[in-house]
Scaffold this active site. Structure first.
Site, mmCIF file in Angstrom:
data_model
loop_
_atom_site.group_PDB
_atom_site.id
_atom_site.type_symbol
_atom_site.label_atom_id
_atom_site.label_comp_id
_atom_site.label_asym_id
_atom_site.label_seq_id
_atom_site.Cartn_x
_atom_site.Cartn_y
_atom_site.Cartn_z
ATOM 1 N N SER A 142 0.859 -1.175 0.000
ATOM 2 C CA SER A 142 0.000 0.000 0.000
ATOM 3 C C SER A 142 0.895 1.223 0.000
ATOM 4 O O SER A 142 2.072 1.151 0.376
ATOM 5 C CB SER A 142 -0.894 0.011 1.248
ATOM 6 O OG SER A 142 -1.528 1.263 1.430
ATOM 7 N N TYR A 155 -2.404 -1.007 10.262
ATOM 8 C CA TYR A 155 -2.324 -1.134 8.803
ATOM 9 C C TYR A 155 -0.954 -0.648 8.312
ATOM 10 O O TYR A 155 -0.296 -1.325 7.509
ATOM 11 C CB TYR A 155 -3.448 -0.322 8.162
ATOM 12 C CG TYR A 155 -3.660 -0.591 6.698
ATOM 13 C CD1 TYR A 155 -4.367 -1.713 6.262
ATOM 14 C CD2 TYR A 155 -3.148 0.269 5.725
ATOM 15 C CE1 TYR A 155 -4.564 -1.964 4.914
ATOM 16 C CE2 TYR A 155 -3.342 0.028 4.382
ATOM 17 C CZ TYR A 155 -4.047 -1.084 3.968
ATOM 18 O OH TYR A 155 -4.240 -1.327 2.626
#
Length: 260
Positions: A142, A155
């Site tokens: 990401s 995350y």
């Protein structure tokens, strides 16, 4: 030399994972789909692939937050389908909260799914890739593997860790014709972001669609979402001979987010 090209894409019943599976299938790669959907639901998706593509397709259910289920998954895949030469670690979950109130169980689950599972799946596929003398491991990280955002401690930690795992694995396998890379998408319109869109909408008293555009403009100059199909096309490129010397990289596809 001819190599077996069979791809397992974790979390491939929707979103980015499904788009990657479709792009690889269009290139003639046999596909192993994975998710939490029931076997019946998975078979519906398998049939849709078979109707559209001339490749082998199968579906396996497993909770990859559990290492034992990962082992069982690969045992079943090897027995029923065959060895995997392309691994795409795509499955991911999200929870947003300030650190002081971040639920411990959410931290553990996100680290397990978004990071630890990639370690376990990589261990499972390496023996065959090394024996065959060809393999591709692609970790869907990401933009949050490169930069941070508030309220995303787990995350960001998992995605930063996934990039570290990518680099180490690439170094260990560079001489064995197995490449390992990470793709770092920015805003992509997938089910993972629904709750963030809703929260932005409520906070700013905007419509759901306005919230999507508002979130994009907060981070990236490119005025639209990254298309899941474009991420799939990048995966296809990384599996091609043209990318045989590309390994250990983290490739942003983020609309300029990390150019700031």
């Amino acid at each position: 030399m001819s190599y077996i090209k069979r791809a397992l894409i974790t979390g491939s019943t929707s979103g980015i994972g499904l788009a990657i599976a479709r792009q690889l299938a269009a290139e003639g790669v046999d596909i192993v789909l994975h998710g939490l959907s029931s076997e019946d639901e998975g078979q519906v998706l398998v049939q849709a692939f078979l109707d559209e593509f001339s490749v082998g397709v199968s579906y396996f259910q497993a909770d990859i937050s559990d290492p034992n289920q990962i082992t069982d998954l690969f045992d079943r895949v090897k027995k029923e389908v065959g060895f995997i030469s392309i691994l795409v670690n795509n499955a991911g979950i999200q929870h947003t909260s300030p650190i002081e109130t971040f639920p411990v169980e959410q931290w553990d689950k996100i680290i397990a799914v978004n990071l630890s599972s990639a370690f376990h799946t990589t261990q499972q596929v390496l023996p065959f890739m090394v024996e065959q003398g060809w393999g591709r491991i692609i970790n869907i990280a990401s933009v949050h593997g490169l930069v941070a955002s508030v309220n995303k401690a787990a995350y960001c930690a998992a995605k930063h860790g996934l990039i570290g795992l990518t680099k180490v694995t690439a170094l260990e396998l560079a001489a064995k014709q197995v490449t390992v890379n990470a793709i770092c998408p920015g805003w992509t319109d997938t089910p993972l972001l629904v709750q963030q869109f809703k929260a932005f909408s409520q906070k700013n008293n905007t419509s759901y669609e306005e919230a999507k555009q508002g979130l994009i403009k907060e981070k990236a100059p490119y005025p639209d979402f990254v298309a899941p199909d474009d991420i799939g096309r990048l995966v296809v490129f990384l599996c091609s001979d043209a990318a045989k010397a590309i390994t250990g990289t983290s490739l942003p596809i983020d609309g300029g987010w990390t150019a700031h």
